[in-house]
Enzyme design. Structure first.
Site, PDB file in Angstrom:
ATOM      1  N   ALA A 215       0.861  -1.190   0.000  1.00 23.12           N
ATOM      2  CA  ALA A 215       0.000   0.000   0.000  1.00 23.12           C
ATOM      3  C   ALA A 215       0.895   1.238   0.000  1.00 23.12           C
ATOM      4  O   ALA A 215       2.124   1.125  -0.052  1.00 23.12           O
ATOM      5  CB  ALA A 215      -0.886  -0.014   1.236  1.00 23.12           C
ATOM      6  N   LYS A 216       0.252   2.382   0.091  1.00 23.62           N
ATOM      7  CA  LYS A 216       0.992   3.658   0.010  1.00 23.62           C
ATOM      8  C   LYS A 216       2.140   3.750   1.012  1.00 23.62           C
ATOM      9  O   LYS A 216       3.172   4.340   0.731  1.00 23.62           O
ATOM     10  CB  LYS A 216       0.031   4.823   0.266  1.00 23.62           C
ATOM     11  N   ARG A 217       1.911   3.162   2.199  1.00 20.56           N
ATOM     12  CA  ARG A 217       2.931   3.273   3.238  1.00 20.56           C
ATOM     13  C   ARG A 217       4.274   2.674   2.806  1.00 20.56           C
ATOM     14  O   ARG A 217       5.311   2.951   3.396  1.00 20.56           O
ATOM     15  CB  ARG A 217       2.432   2.604   4.533  1.00 20.56           C
TER      16      ARG A 217
END
Ligand code: GLU
Length: 319
Positions: free
Chosen positions: A248-250
Site C-alpha cells: 500500500a501507500k505506506r
C-alpha cells in the site's frame, strides 16, 4: 468453453501486487485456452476514483496483459443484481438489516472472526416481515443480508487450485453477510456471483485476501440455484512490505504508473514480476508477458507471501 475474468476495482491505480496477480491469471488463461473477460468492479462507489478504470486498462495493456471481451462495468449490471436480491428475499434466505456497521462492531455480544473482523450476530434476522416494514419501523434504509444456513448446510469445503483444501463454517466464522447496501446497490459478494455465473466464468484467480469470500460466494451460488456454475478457485498469496502488511501507500509509490513515469520499462517490471511468479528467465532484458508462457508453472509460484523490498525498488529503477 473455459472462461476467466480480470476484475480490477478502479479504487486506485494498479500496483506491483495487483499486477502480479493479473499476470498469473493471464498466464494461466493463455496457457490453458481460457477466454478472458475484463470486468471493471466499479460498484463500491465511495472508493471509486475517476479515471482509474482507464488507467487500469492501460496499465494492463502496457504489461502485455490482454483480454478477449469487455470491459464490462458492474455499474451497468444493476438490474441483474436487483433481480437476484429480490429473488433471495422472496425465497426467504435474505432479510433486511437496519444496523449500521458501527453498531454491529459495538455490540458486545458480537463474536470476532480470526482476522479480528466482527461476525454479525444476526440481530435483525427474523425481525421484520418485509423490507418495507424494516424501513417504516426503524426510519432507516435497510441493507440486505444473506441468512447463512446454520449447521452442516453452512459449512463449505472446496479445493483451491493453489491454496489446497479449505473448509469454512460460514455461520460461525463469518456470519450473515451483506448482499445489498443500504443505498440499494449490490454488495461485492452478490455482484461477483451474479456476474461470474452470467458470464459463465469457470476459473477465478485472485489474491488470497479473498479466500474467505469464496465460501460466502459458494453459498450464494447454491441459494440462487446455480451450484452447477461454481468455478474453480485459485487464491494467490499477496505481495507485502517488509512490515508484513499488504502492499500500500505506506510502502512508497509502487504503482505501475509511477514507475512508468520514471522511465522504467514494462520489461523491467516484468522481470521483477517473473521472479515473484517463480519464472526462470533466460535473460533479464526486456521480456514480454508472452515470453513467460513457455516456462510459467503454478506449482513453481512461491508458497509464501512475496516481500517487496528496497532492493526490488532499486532494481526497477536500474540502480
Ligand atoms: N475486484 C476485486 C479486487 O480488485 C477482485 C474480485 C474478485 O476477483 O472476485 O480485489
Amino acid at each position: 468453453m473455459l472462461v476467466t475474468r480480470l476484475a480490477p476495482s478502479p479504487t486506485g491505480a494498479l500496483h506491483l501486487g495487483n499486477a502480479r496477480t493479473f499476470l498469473i491469471n493471464w498466464l494461466l488463461a493463455r496457457q490453458n485456452g481460457w477466454r478472458i473477460i475484463l470486468r471493471i468492479e466499479d460498484i463500491d462507489s465511495p472508493r471509486i476514483k475517476r479515471g482509474a478504470d482507464q488507467q487500469a486498462i492501460e496499465d494492463l495493456r502496457w504489461l502485455g496483459i490482454d483480454s478477449d471481451e469487455g470491459p464490462i462495468y458492474q455499474t451497468s449490471r444493476a438490474a441483474a443484481y436487483r433481480d437476484s436480491i429480490e429473488h433471495l428475499l422472496k425465497i426467504g434466505v435474505a432479510y433486511p438489516c437496519v444496523r449500521s456497521r458501527r453498531e454491529v462492531e459495538l455490540a458486545a455480544s458480537a463474536p470476532h472472526a480470526e482476522d479480528g473482523a466482527t461476525v454479525y450476530p444476526g440481530t435483525c434476522r427474523g425481525l421484520f416481515g418485509s423490507v418495507d416494514e424494516a424501513r417504516k419501523s426503524s426510519g432507516r434504509e435497510p441493507a440486505i443480508r444473506y441468512a447463512v444456513p446454520q449447521g452442516e448446510n453452512g459449512v463449505v469445503a472446496f479445493i483451491d487450485e493453489f491454496a489446497g483444501p479449505q473448509r469454512f463454517d460460514v455461520a460461525r466464522e463469518l456470519g450473515d453477510f451483506v448482499i445489498a447496501k443500504s443505498d440499494g446497490t449490490a454488495a461485492y459478494q452478490l455482484a461477483v456471483v451474479v456476474d461470474d455465473a452470467a458470464m459463465r466464468v469457470t476459473h477465478v484467480v485472485r489474491g488470497d485476501d479473498l479466500l474467505d469470500s469464496t465460501p460466502r460466494q459458494i453459498l450464494l451460488y447454491r441459494a440462487l440455484g446455480l451450484a452447477d456454475r461454481i468455478p474453480k478457485y485459485t487464491h494467490l498469496p499477496l505481495v507485502v512490505g517488509t512490515d508484513g502488511r499488504r502492499l500500500a501507500k505506506r510502502h512508497g509509490d509502487t504503482r505501475l504508473r509511477h514507475y512508468r513515469e520514471q522511465g522504467v520499462t514494462a520489461g523491467r517490471v516484468l522481470s521483477l514480476l517473473a521472479r515473484w511468479c517463480g519464472i526462470t528467465l533466460p535473460t533479464n532484458d526486456g521480456p514480454t508477458a508472452n515470453n513467460f508462457l513457455a516456462s510459467f508453472k503454478l506449482d513453481a509460484v512461491p508458497r509464501s507471501r512475496i516481500i517487496f523490498t528496497a532492493a526490488d525498488d532499486a532494481f526497477l529503477r536500474g540502480e
